[in-house]
Design an enzyme around this catalytic site. Structure first.
Site, PDB file in Angstrom:
ATOM      1  N   ASP A 106       0.829  -1.207   0.000  1.00 18.27           N
ATOM      2  CA  ASP A 106       0.000   0.000   0.000  1.00 18.27           C
ATOM      3  C   ASP A 106       0.867   1.262   0.000  1.00 18.27           C
ATOM      4  O   ASP A 106       1.986   1.258   0.499  1.00 18.27           O
ATOM      5  CB  ASP A 106      -0.928  -0.030   1.236  1.00 18.27           C
ATOM      6  CG  ASP A 106      -2.096   0.925   1.090  1.00 18.27           C
ATOM      7  OD1 ASP A 106      -2.398   1.346  -0.050  1.00 18.27           O
ATOM      8  OD2 ASP A 106      -2.709   1.257   2.117  1.00 18.27           O
ATOM      9  N   GLY A 161       0.301   5.446  -4.429  1.00 20.05           N
ATOM     10  CA  GLY A 161      -0.254   6.725  -4.866  1.00 20.05           C
ATOM     11  C   GLY A 161       0.270   7.879  -4.021  1.00 20.05           C
ATOM     12  O   GLY A 161       0.692   8.914  -4.549  1.00 20.05           O
ATOM     13  N   TRP A 209       2.986   7.944  -2.247  1.00 20.03           N
ATOM     14  CA  TRP A 209       4.424   8.086  -2.492  1.00 20.03           C
ATOM     15  C   TRP A 209       4.645   9.000  -3.701  1.00 20.03           C
ATOM     16  O   TRP A 209       5.478   9.898  -3.684  1.00 20.03           O
ATOM     17  CB  TRP A 209       5.038   6.703  -2.739  1.00 20.03           C
ATOM     18  CG  TRP A 209       6.501   6.741  -3.058  1.00 20.03           C
ATOM     19  CD1 TRP A 209       7.539   6.691  -2.163  1.00 20.03           C
ATOM     20  CD2 TRP A 209       7.090   6.862  -4.363  1.00 20.03           C
ATOM     21  NE1 TRP A 209       8.731   6.767  -2.827  1.00 20.03           N
ATOM     22  CE2 TRP A 209       8.495   6.869  -4.178  1.00 20.03           C
ATOM     23  CE3 TRP A 209       6.595   6.959  -5.665  1.00 20.03           C
ATOM     24  CZ2 TRP A 209       9.383   6.976  -5.245  1.00 20.03           C
ATOM     25  CZ3 TRP A 209       7.477   7.071  -6.729  1.00 20.03           C
ATOM     26  CH2 TRP A 209       8.855   7.076  -6.515  1.00 20.03           C
ATOM     27  N   SER A 226      -7.298  -5.357  -5.579  1.00 21.06           N
ATOM     28  CA  SER A 226      -8.395  -5.974  -4.833  1.00 21.06           C
ATOM     29  C   SER A 226      -9.676  -5.982  -5.652  1.00 21.06           C
ATOM     30  O   SER A 226      -9.805  -5.239  -6.643  1.00 21.06           O
ATOM     31  CB  SER A 226      -8.625  -5.207  -3.527  1.00 21.06           C
ATOM     32  OG  SER A 226      -9.256  -3.970  -3.778  1.00 21.06           O
ATOM     33  N   THR A 227     -10.641  -6.788  -5.200  1.00 20.50           N
ATOM     34  CA  THR A 227     -11.948  -6.810  -5.880  1.00 20.50           C
ATOM     35  C   THR A 227     -12.617  -5.436  -5.781  1.00 20.50           C
ATOM     36  O   THR A 227     -13.515  -5.133  -6.559  1.00 20.50           O
ATOM     37  CB  THR A 227     -12.872  -7.882  -5.256  1.00 20.50           C
ATOM     38  OG1 THR A 227     -12.848  -7.752  -3.826  1.00 20.50           O
ATOM     39  CG2 THR A 227     -12.453  -9.288  -5.632  1.00 20.50           C
ATOM     40  N   ASN A 239     -10.788  -2.545  -5.949  1.00 19.72           N
ATOM     41  CA  ASN A 239     -10.001  -1.534  -6.672  1.00 19.72           C
ATOM     42  C   ASN A 239     -10.573  -1.167  -8.044  1.00 19.72           C
ATOM     43  O   ASN A 239     -10.174  -0.167  -8.644  1.00 19.72           O
ATOM     44  CB  ASN A 239      -8.535  -1.980  -6.819  1.00 19.72           C
ATOM     45  CG  ASN A 239      -7.728  -1.866  -5.540  1.00 19.72           C
ATOM     46  OD1 ASN A 239      -6.818  -2.653  -5.278  1.00 19.72           O
ATOM     47  ND2 ASN A 239      -8.026  -0.870  -4.713  1.00 19.72           N
TER      48      ASN A 239
END
Ligand code: IPE
Ligand code: IPE
Ligand code: MG
Length: 243
Positions: free
Chosen positions: A21, A24, A26, A66-67, A69
């Site tokens: 995680d 974005g 970063w 993930s489902t 995302n």
């Protein structure tokens, strides 16, 4: 045959799970597009996977998409769906040299045909390798996985192939994507969120947890090693008493 190096730590997790995680955030902090963070994150995955293999970890499951995302902006989803190809080009040689196997967990029915073909090819090409298995969780959601497993078990019962009394923890476990792996020993989440976000809920039942504020693209070998040192010091009891 690849000769495995002597382990650096006296105890490493057999199955390590990582929630990758913070890509974005970063990128945003550096004035870059979120996609640049995903690219840098993918490169870091190569670096950490090679290191984890050297350390003797058997399975490393990583949460890549993930489902949930799919609800991100289309442009970002499109970019993320291009990563398996980039991954294949960038990792192929070094993974081969180090005998790393690659498997994928998650739904395939919502991926493009090109991606499904690519995933199948990568799994086939790397299947016989004897190093670490990198299990990439793509369009993966733990609740989705459990429902799928329950449906398969119910079907066996309905077809009189499985008596109700013969349903045990292992029965469900056999129908999960991770059926051939041991349960997760250690779970790392980067970037500061203190939640599981629907990742491997069944498999982390007795896992140890490690949360760090460092975003995934900046989580290099030194920080990774620090996390593993923390694991080596943990006392796991599994409901029993101190040994
Ligand atoms: C993790 O980074 C990668 C994916 C979820 C695909 P994020 O994209 O979630 O990055 P943040 O959390 O927004 O910084
Ligand atoms: C979890 O990260 C999923 C992946 C790392 C692939 P998210 O960034 O999607 O999770 P939330 O939305 O912060 O819980
Ligand atoms: Mg995130």
């Amino acid at each position: 045959m690849i000769k495995r190096k002597k382990p650096l730590l006296n105890r490493v997790p057999r199955h390590l799970a990582i929630i990758l995680d913070g890509n974005g955030r970063w990128a945003k902090k550096r004035g870059l597009a979120r996609t640049e963070g995903h690219k840098k994150g993918a490169m870091n995955l190569k670096n950490i996977a090679l290191f984890a293999n050297e350390l003797g970890i058997e399975v490393m499951s990583v949460y890549a998409f993930s489902t949930e995302n799919w609800s991100r902006p289309q442009e970002e989803v499109d970019y993320l769906m291009k990563l398996p190809k980039l991954f294949e080009e960038q990792f192929r040689d070094s993974f081969k040299d180090n005998s790393i196997r690659v498997a994928f967990s998650g739904r395939r029915d919502r991926l493009s045909k090109a991606n499904v073909d690519l995933l199948e090819r990568i799994e086939k090409d790397t299947a016989s390798r004897d190093g670490m298995t990198l299990n990439i969780c793509l369009d993966y959601g733990s609740k989705d996985e459990i429902i799928r497993a329950v449906k398969e078990v119910v079907k066996e019962v309905q077809e009189n192939k499985l008596p109700l009394d013969a349903i045990h923890e292992e029965t469900l476990g056999k129908h999960l994507y991770t059926s051939e792996f041991p349960d997760v020993d250690y779970l790392i989440r980067t970037s500061g969120e203190l939640r599981l976000s629907n990742f491997l809920l069944w498999q982390v039942a007795y896992a140890e947890f490690y949360f760090t504020k460092t975003p995934w693209p900046a989580f290099g070998r030194t920080k990774f090693l620090r996390a593993l040192i923390s694991y080596a010091k943990r006392q796991r009891r599994f409901g029993g008493l101190k040994g």
